[in-house]
Design a protein around this motif. Structure first.
Motif, short mmCIF file in Angstrom:
data_model
loop_
_atom_site.label_atom_id
_atom_site.label_comp_id
_atom_site.label_asym_id
_atom_site.label_seq_id
_atom_site.Cartn_x
_atom_site.Cartn_y
_atom_site.Cartn_z
N SER A 23 -25.93 -24.49 -2.38
CA SER A 23 -26.17 -23.05 -2.28
C SER A 23 -26.84 -22.73 -0.95
O SER A 23 -27.79 -23.40 -0.54
CB SER A 23 -27.06 -22.59 -3.45
OG SER A 23 -27.35 -21.22 -3.33
N ALA A 24 -26.33 -21.72 -0.28
CA ALA A 24 -26.86 -21.33 1.03
C ALA A 24 -26.61 -19.87 1.27
O ALA A 24 -25.68 -19.28 0.72
CB ALA A 24 -26.23 -22.17 2.14
N TRP A 25 -27.47 -19.29 2.11
CA TRP A 25 -27.33 -17.88 2.45
C TRP A 25 -26.34 -17.71 3.60
O TRP A 25 -26.24 -18.56 4.49
CB TRP A 25 -28.68 -17.29 2.86
CG TRP A 25 -29.57 -16.96 1.70
CD1 TRP A 25 -30.56 -17.74 1.19
CD2 TRP A 25 -29.51 -15.79 0.91
NE1 TRP A 25 -31.14 -17.13 0.11
CE2 TRP A 25 -30.51 -15.91 -0.09
CE3 TRP A 25 -28.72 -14.65 0.91
CZ2 TRP A 25 -30.73 -14.94 -1.05
CZ3 TRP A 25 -28.94 -13.67 -0.05
CH2 TRP A 25 -29.95 -13.83 -1.02
N GLY A 26 -25.64 -16.62 3.57
CA GLY A 26 -24.71 -16.27 4.62
C GLY A 26 -24.46 -14.77 4.59
O GLY A 26 -25.12 -14.02 3.84
N PHE A 27 -23.55 -14.30 5.38
CA PHE A 27 -23.23 -12.88 5.36
C PHE A 27 -21.73 -12.69 5.60
O PHE A 27 -21.04 -13.55 6.14
CB PHE A 27 -24.06 -12.10 6.39
CG PHE A 27 -23.70 -12.37 7.82
CD1 PHE A 27 -22.68 -11.69 8.46
CD2 PHE A 27 -24.39 -13.33 8.54
CE1 PHE A 27 -22.35 -11.94 9.78
CE2 PHE A 27 -24.08 -13.60 9.86
CZ PHE A 27 -23.05 -12.90 10.49
N ASP A 28 -21.28 -11.54 5.20
CA ASP A 28 -19.88 -11.16 5.35
C ASP A 28 -19.84 -9.68 5.73
O ASP A 28 -20.83 -8.96 5.63
CB ASP A 28 -19.12 -11.42 4.04
CG ASP A 28 -17.62 -11.49 4.26
OD1 ASP A 28 -17.20 -11.30 5.43
OD2 ASP A 28 -16.88 -11.70 3.29
N ASP A 29 -18.64 -9.24 6.16
CA ASP A 29 -18.45 -7.84 6.54
C ASP A 29 -19.45 -7.41 7.62
O ASP A 29 -19.92 -6.27 7.63
CB ASP A 29 -18.57 -6.91 5.33
CG ASP A 29 -17.56 -7.24 4.24
OD1 ASP A 29 -16.48 -7.74 4.60
OD2 ASP A 29 -17.86 -7.01 3.06
#
Length: 287
Positions: A23-29
């Motif tokens: 599990s890891a943080w990320g971003f989209d859009d």
């Protein structure tokens, strides 16, 4: 059958642990846009968390930089506990964090203009690096990745922003302190005048004793019962006047105070007995 029943739960726990560890943080859009205040022109670029933009984004003194993205934890939109857009100066490493406004769905946004940046960043000759930082409590791995660079454009007709270096605590030049000269005594004429004024009171004292009926014949009676007390009391008064004279001429305060303390103690002890003897004669009716 029993072996399969033991292995199945263990495999499920391993799979759950691996999924949690991955599990890891990320971003989209993610997108960035620069809106000019004096024109309707808008520059918009898509952001990718794996690779920053190839060209720097220009930010004029009247422009507004807008960043929007959707924060995701393990692919699901979620609100992190920490969400920042960090602007960094390349040479010094000076950073300015700007918190993102994040909704529960993970949608986040922030706006930056020239007035929001520190003066040190506005004076940078090189483009500034921009990082997206996402993190939260728990085992999910945080994200800190460069997304684009910002080139600060200044108005050629306006004076550059002034910058004063902050006060730093450190070694300072040695201070050579010069003390004032010691206070000088007043002119001798003035001192002599006041000394004569004090001596002039002695005849007035003798005249007062004669007028009030002072009896010198009692001197032998006073010295007889308490010779040491009367002599010490009178001598302490004379010694105190001598101390004042020495303080006026040459002694300082630290030399004077101990001597005054000793003489004062002698005055109190001897005066108690000497004046007590005088009181006893007065009570007996002697004049």
């Amino acid at each position: 059958m029993r072996i399969s029943q033991c292995i199945a739960p263990a495999l499920l726990l391993l799979a759950a642990g691996a999924a949690q560890a991955a599990s890891a943080w990320g971003f989209d859009d993610g997108s960035i846009s620069v809106v000019a205040k004096k024109s309707a022109e808008t520059v918009k670029e898509k952001l990718n968390q794996k690779a920053p933009l190839s060209k720097p984004v220009s930010l004029g003194n009247t422009d507004t930089l807008k960043l929007s993205l959707t924060a995701k934890d393990n692919g699901k939109g979620k609100r992190p506990h920490q969400a920042f857009l960090v602007i960094q100066e390349q040479d010094s490493g000076l950073e300015a964090p700007f918190p993102l406004t994040v909704k529960e769905t993970g949608k986040a946004a922030v706006q930056i203009s020239h007035k929001d940046l520190p003066i040190q960043l506005l004076l940078s000759a090189k483009p500034l690096k921009a990082f997206v930082v996402l993190a939260s409590f728990g085992s999910a791995q945080g994200l800190s990745t460069p997304v684009f660079e910002v080139k600060i454009e200044t108005d050629a007709n306006a004076p550059p922003p002034a910058y004063e270096e902050p006060l730093r605590y450190g070694k300072k030049p040695e201070i050579q302190h010069v003390f004032r000269a010691d206070a000088k005594s007043p002119p001798k004429v003035i001192s002599l005048f006041f000394a004569l004024a004090v001596l002039a009171t002695l005849p007035a004292l003798l005249i007062g004793w004669i007028y009030l009926g002072g009896n010198v014949n009692h001197l032998s009676k006073a010295i007889g019962p308490a010779p040491l007390s009367h002599a010490t009391f009178f001598g302490s008064i004379v010694a105190m006047e001598f101390v004042f004279f020495m303080y006026y001429t040459s002694w300082n305060l630290f030399q004077t105070l101990p001597v005054i303390a000793v003489i004062s103690a002698a005055t109190v002890l001897s005066g108690t007995k000497a004046l007590g003897e005088v009181q006893s004669r007065r009570l007996a009716g002697e004049r």
